[in-house]
Motif scaffolding. Structure first.
Motif, PDB file in Angstrom:
ATOM      1  N   ASP A 188     -10.064  54.183  -8.264  1.00  0.00           N
ATOM      2  CA  ASP A 188      -9.623  53.887  -6.896  1.00  0.00           C
ATOM      3  C   ASP A 188     -10.560  54.606  -5.944  1.00  0.00           C
ATOM      4  O   ASP A 188     -10.720  55.818  -6.062  1.00  0.00           O
ATOM      5  CB  ASP A 188      -8.210  54.424  -6.646  1.00  0.00           C
ATOM      6  N   ILE A 189     -11.146  53.869  -5.021  1.00  0.00           N
ATOM      7  CA  ILE A 189     -12.026  54.498  -4.031  1.00  0.00           C
ATOM      8  C   ILE A 189     -11.308  54.452  -2.684  1.00  0.00           C
ATOM      9  O   ILE A 189     -10.846  53.395  -2.250  1.00  0.00           O
ATOM     10  CB  ILE A 189     -13.389  53.777  -3.999  1.00  0.00           C
ATOM     11  N   ARG A 190     -11.188  55.635  -2.078  1.00  0.00           N
ATOM     12  CA  ARG A 190     -10.384  55.745  -0.855  1.00  0.00           C
ATOM     13  C   ARG A 190     -11.207  55.476   0.392  1.00  0.00           C
ATOM     14  O   ARG A 190     -12.415  55.748   0.412  1.00  0.00           O
ATOM     15  CB  ARG A 190      -9.793  57.158  -0.766  1.00  0.00           C
ATOM     16  N   ARG A 191     -10.518  55.000   1.430  1.00  0.00           N
ATOM     17  CA  ARG A 191     -11.180  54.728   2.705  1.00  0.00           C
ATOM     18  C   ARG A 191     -11.857  55.983   3.243  1.00  0.00           C
ATOM     19  O   ARG A 191     -11.229  57.046   3.288  1.00  0.00           O
ATOM     20  CB  ARG A 191     -10.155  54.291   3.751  1.00  0.00           C
ATOM     21  N   GLY A 192     -13.103  55.835   3.657  1.00  0.00           N
ATOM     22  CA  GLY A 192     -13.800  56.921   4.341  1.00  0.00           C
ATOM     23  C   GLY A 192     -14.363  58.000   3.443  1.00  0.00           C
ATOM     24  O   GLY A 192     -15.050  58.902   3.919  1.00  0.00           O
ATOM     25  N   GLU A 193     -14.135  57.924   2.140  1.00  0.00           N
ATOM     26  CA  GLU A 193     -14.668  58.986   1.275  1.00  0.00           C
ATOM     27  C   GLU A 193     -16.065  58.624   0.760  1.00  0.00           C
ATOM     28  O   GLU A 193     -16.504  57.469   0.835  1.00  0.00           O
ATOM     29  CB  GLU A 193     -13.733  59.264   0.103  1.00  0.00           C
ATOM     30  N   THR A 194     -16.743  59.639   0.238  1.00  0.00           N
ATOM     31  CA  THR A 194     -17.983  59.395  -0.495  1.00  0.00           C
ATOM     32  C   THR A 194     -17.678  59.629  -1.961  1.00  0.00           C
ATOM     33  O   THR A 194     -17.295  60.735  -2.354  1.00  0.00           O
ATOM     34  CB  THR A 194     -19.104  60.336  -0.015  1.00  0.00           C
ATOM     35  N   PHE A 195     -17.805  58.565  -2.742  1.00  0.00           N
ATOM     36  CA  PHE A 195     -17.446  58.593  -4.154  1.00  0.00           C
ATOM     37  C   PHE A 195     -18.726  58.437  -4.963  1.00  0.00           C
ATOM     38  O   PHE A 195     -19.496  57.518  -4.731  1.00  0.00           O
ATOM     39  CB  PHE A 195     -16.477  57.448  -4.453  1.00  0.00           C
ATOM     40  N   ALA A 196     -18.956  59.346  -5.882  1.00  0.00           N
ATOM     41  CA  ALA A 196     -20.185  59.288  -6.684  1.00  0.00           C
ATOM     42  C   ALA A 196     -19.861  58.872  -8.111  1.00  0.00           C
ATOM     43  O   ALA A 196     -18.840  59.289  -8.663  1.00  0.00           O
ATOM     44  CB  ALA A 196     -20.873  60.646  -6.673  1.00  0.00           C
ATOM     45  N   MET A 202      -1.042  49.410   5.103  1.00  0.00           N
ATOM     46  CA  MET A 202      -2.408  49.592   4.598  1.00  0.00           C
ATOM     47  C   MET A 202      -2.447  50.820   3.680  1.00  0.00           C
ATOM     48  O   MET A 202      -2.005  51.890   4.062  1.00  0.00           O
ATOM     49  CB  MET A 202      -3.358  49.790   5.783  1.00  0.00           C
ATOM     50  N   THR A 203      -2.958  50.619   2.466  1.00  0.00           N
ATOM     51  CA  THR A 203      -3.008  51.749   1.535  1.00  0.00           C
ATOM     52  C   THR A 203      -4.282  52.562   1.785  1.00  0.00           C
ATOM     53  O   THR A 203      -5.180  52.142   2.497  1.00  0.00           O
ATOM     54  CB  THR A 203      -3.032  51.261   0.071  1.00  0.00           C
ATOM     55  N   ASP A 204      -4.307  53.701   1.126  1.00  0.00           N
ATOM     56  CA  ASP A 204      -5.457  54.599   1.209  1.00  0.00           C
ATOM     57  C   ASP A 204      -6.673  54.046   0.484  1.00  0.00           C
ATOM     58  O   ASP A 204      -7.803  54.419   0.754  1.00  0.00           O
ATOM     59  CB  ASP A 204      -5.022  55.894   0.495  1.00  0.00           C
ATOM     60  N   THR A 205      -6.411  53.153  -0.477  1.00  0.00           N
ATOM     61  CA  THR A 205      -7.485  52.665  -1.365  1.00  0.00           C
ATOM     62  C   THR A 205      -8.166  51.445  -0.753  1.00  0.00           C
ATOM     63  O   THR A 205      -7.493  50.501  -0.350  1.00  0.00           O
ATOM     64  CB  THR A 205      -6.884  52.275  -2.728  1.00  0.00           C
ATOM     65  N   ILE A 206      -9.498  51.477  -0.702  1.00  0.00           N
ATOM     66  CA  ILE A 206     -10.208  50.299  -0.176  1.00  0.00           C
ATOM     67  C   ILE A 206     -10.827  49.472  -1.303  1.00  0.00           C
ATOM     68  O   ILE A 206     -10.919  48.244  -1.208  1.00  0.00           O
ATOM     69  CB  ILE A 206     -11.282  50.713   0.865  1.00  0.00           C
ATOM     70  N   LEU A 207     -11.225  50.141  -2.384  1.00  0.00           N
ATOM     71  CA  LEU A 207     -11.874  49.445  -3.491  1.00  0.00           C
ATOM     72  C   LEU A 207     -11.271  49.957  -4.790  1.00  0.00           C
ATOM     73  O   LEU A 207     -11.199  51.169  -5.000  1.00  0.00           O
ATOM     74  CB  LEU A 207     -13.382  49.744  -3.433  1.00  0.00           C
ATOM     75  N   GLU A 234     -10.395  44.863  -6.787  1.00  0.00           N
ATOM     76  CA  GLU A 234      -9.703  44.494  -5.548  1.00  0.00           C
ATOM     77  C   GLU A 234     -10.386  45.184  -4.380  1.00  0.00           C
ATOM     78  O   GLU A 234     -10.681  46.380  -4.450  1.00  0.00           O
ATOM     79  CB  GLU A 234      -8.228  44.929  -5.611  1.00  0.00           C
ATOM     80  N   PHE A 235     -10.635  44.406  -3.331  1.00  0.00           N
ATOM     81  CA  PHE A 235     -11.145  44.976  -2.091  1.00  0.00           C
ATOM     82  C   PHE A 235     -10.052  44.868  -1.045  1.00  0.00           C
ATOM     83  O   PHE A 235      -9.534  43.779  -0.790  1.00  0.00           O
ATOM     84  CB  PHE A 235     -12.406  44.227  -1.627  1.00  0.00           C
ATOM     85  N   ASP A 236      -9.666  45.988  -0.486  1.00  0.00           N
ATOM     86  CA  ASP A 236      -8.615  46.021   0.529  1.00  0.00           C
ATOM     87  C   ASP A 236      -7.343  45.321   0.057  1.00  0.00           C
ATOM     88  O   ASP A 236      -6.709  44.566   0.794  1.00  0.00           O
ATOM     89  CB  ASP A 236      -9.123  45.363   1.820  1.00  0.00           C
ATOM     90  N   GLY A 237      -7.012  45.498  -1.223  1.00  0.00           N
ATOM     91  CA  GLY A 237      -5.764  44.963  -1.768  1.00  0.00           C
ATOM     92  C   GLY A 237      -5.836  43.553  -2.303  1.00  0.00           C
ATOM     93  O   GLY A 237      -4.843  43.046  -2.832  1.00  0.00           O
ATOM     94  N   SER A 238      -6.999  42.874  -2.175  1.00  0.00           N
ATOM     95  CA  SER A 238      -7.093  41.479  -2.659  1.00  0.00           C
ATOM     96  C   SER A 238      -8.125  41.363  -3.769  1.00  0.00           C
ATOM     97  O   SER A 238      -9.240  41.888  -3.638  1.00  0.00           O
ATOM     98  CB  SER A 238      -7.515  40.540  -1.528  1.00  0.00           C
ATOM     99  N   PRO A 239      -7.783  40.627  -4.856  1.00  0.00           N
ATOM    100  CA  PRO A 239      -8.755  40.424  -5.940  1.00  0.00           C
ATOM    101  C   PRO A 239      -9.984  39.665  -5.442  1.00  0.00           C
ATOM    102  O   PRO A 239      -9.865  38.776  -4.593  1.00  0.00           O
ATOM    103  CB  PRO A 239      -7.984  39.575  -6.961  1.00  0.00           C
ATOM    104  N   ILE A 240     -11.165  40.008  -5.971  1.00  0.00           N
ATOM    105  CA  ILE A 240     -12.388  39.375  -5.451  1.00  0.00           C
ATOM    106  C   ILE A 240     -13.114  38.496  -6.479  1.00  0.00           C
ATOM    107  O   ILE A 240     -14.082  37.832  -6.124  1.00  0.00           O
ATOM    108  CB  ILE A 240     -13.374  40.438  -4.899  1.00  0.00           C
ATOM    109  N   SER A 241     -12.634  38.463  -7.731  1.00  0.00           N
ATOM    110  CA  SER A 241     -13.396  37.730  -8.760  1.00  0.00           C
ATOM    111  C   SER A 241     -13.533  36.245  -8.454  1.00  0.00           C
ATOM    112  O   SER A 241     -14.570  35.651  -8.731  1.00  0.00           O
ATOM    113  CB  SER A 241     -12.722  37.876 -10.128  1.00  0.00           C
TER     114      SER A 241
END
Ligand code: SF4
Length: 364
Positions: free
Chosen positions: A37-45, A1-6, A73-80
């Motif tokens: 890249d948005i990381r798990r658990g962070e607040t990104f503005a 599992m990578t650090d990036t969620i979105l 990509e959400f959790d490593g998978s493309p969503i389009s």
């Protein structure tokens, strides 16, 4: 599992005009080549002036819009292209908080029904009693009382209505919540409380928060990292403290200068950014900020600066030279109490209790 969620890769969204005051064939360049890249658990503005494309970007990240090019990509998978059960799962994992708590809640439904709706959709196995218990639990998480479930949205103040909106977003048990200007329709002092609530929920529920804002003061004390957008592109991104304390891009520096801090005795007046934002129908060549940039040179008109890929990235040909010119000093509020907007947001982020009164005179 990578650090990036979105993750967004070279995201582009162009809207073709086919009605209204635009000419047929006109293209609105709402988002143009955004990667983040948005990381798990962070607040990104994500911040920028009105019309910079930040709300379109939020909708692309939510898959409420399909990109013209690029991928999310959400959790490593493309969503389009996802459909059916995968899309339902995404809707459960990714929730949205709307800007306007007055129009985003159905006035005909009680608060209990508003919160039970997403539960019925995403957790259909619950019995009526279990659902009622979950509604009461969620209401207490957002600072409301279980008995509020029987009331209607119009019976609440603006801040309380936004708490109901947050409760609705929490109901499905999401992993990421995206808030599109979640406090900008609220009174300044109530904004601080809602920001405080979002920060607490993010920590307690291990949520990733993406907050869209036009006002850098709003997200100063709640976000871990920030991306600054201008005319459909990210011009600066990095840890929030670094961006605020050593802003590299001229636009970010001017945005910081434009924060209105005149109320209650702050010692610096706001300085609006000169010039109009150019039309997204026909963005300027080279650096899109060059018509308004006080440091623009000939190169800026022809060559597009690339966002550097270090932790504190910037898209400007001359940021090093510009960094040597001093930015204006940060506002200095009076020392007693929470008096300026900076103070209120800081106080909220540090957990101080701020009691304000709504129009009916009730404390919020
Ligand atoms: Fe200003 Fe040029 Fe930097 Fe753009 S590239 S922000 S116009 S100095």
């Amino acid at each position: 599992m990578t650090d990036t969620i979105l993750q967004a890769r070279n995201l582009v969204k162009h809207f073709k005009a086919n009605a209204g005051f635009l000419r047929p064939g006109d293209t609105v360049h709402a988002v143009d080549g955004v990667s983040l890249d948005i990381r798990r658990g962070e607040t990104f503005a994500i911040v920028g002036e009105s019309g910079c494309g930040k709300s379109t970007l939020a909708r692309l990240l939510m898959r409420l819009l399909i990109p013209t090019a690029g991928e999310v990509e959400f959790d490593g998978s493309p969503i389009s292209d996802i459909k059916g059960a995968d899309l339902r799962q995404l809707r459960r994992d990714l929730q949205f908080i709307f800007q306007d708590p007055f129009s985003s809640l159905n006035p005909r439904l009680t608060v209990g029904k508003l919160i039970a709706e997403p539960l019925e959709l995403h957790v259909p196995d619950l019995t009526a009693a279990q659902r009622q218990e979950r509604v009461a639990d969620i209401l207490s998480k957002v600072g409301l009382m279980p008995e509020h479930a029987d009331r209607y949205p119009h019976e609440f103040s603006g801040g309380q209505r936004q708490r109901i909106g947050i409760a609705r977003a929490l109901a499905s048990g999401p992993r990421v919540i995206i808030g599109d200007e979640p406090v900008s329709a609220l009174d300044v002092s109530v904004q601080a409380q809602v920001i405080n609530l979002l920060g607490d929920l993010g920590r307690d529920l291990d949520l990733t928060l993406v907050i869209i804002a036009h006002d850098l003061a709003v997200i100063r004390h709640m976000s871990d990292r920030v991306a600054v957008m201008y005319l459909g592109q990210i011009v600066e991104t990095g840890p929030t403290d670094a961006v605020y304390e050593t802003a590299r891009h001229p636009y970010t520096r001017l945005l910081l200068d434009s924060i209105p801090v005149a109320e209650h005795g702050a010692t610096r007046t706001a300085k609006p950014i000169a010039g109009e934002t150019p039309s997204p129908l026909n963005p300027p060549t080279g650096c899109r900020f060059h018509p308004r940039c006080p440091h623009a040179q000939d190169l800026c008109k022809t060559e597009t600066p690339v966002l550097s890929d270090d932790a504190h990235g910037v898209a400007c040909h001359f940021w090093r030279e510009i960094a040597e010119t001093p930015a204006r000093a940060a506002p200095k509020p009076r020392s007693r109490g929470a008096q300026t907007r900076f103070d209120l947001y800081r106080a909220a982020s540090e957990g101080e209790t701020i009691v304000t009164r709504n129009q009916q005179g009730n404390s919020e």
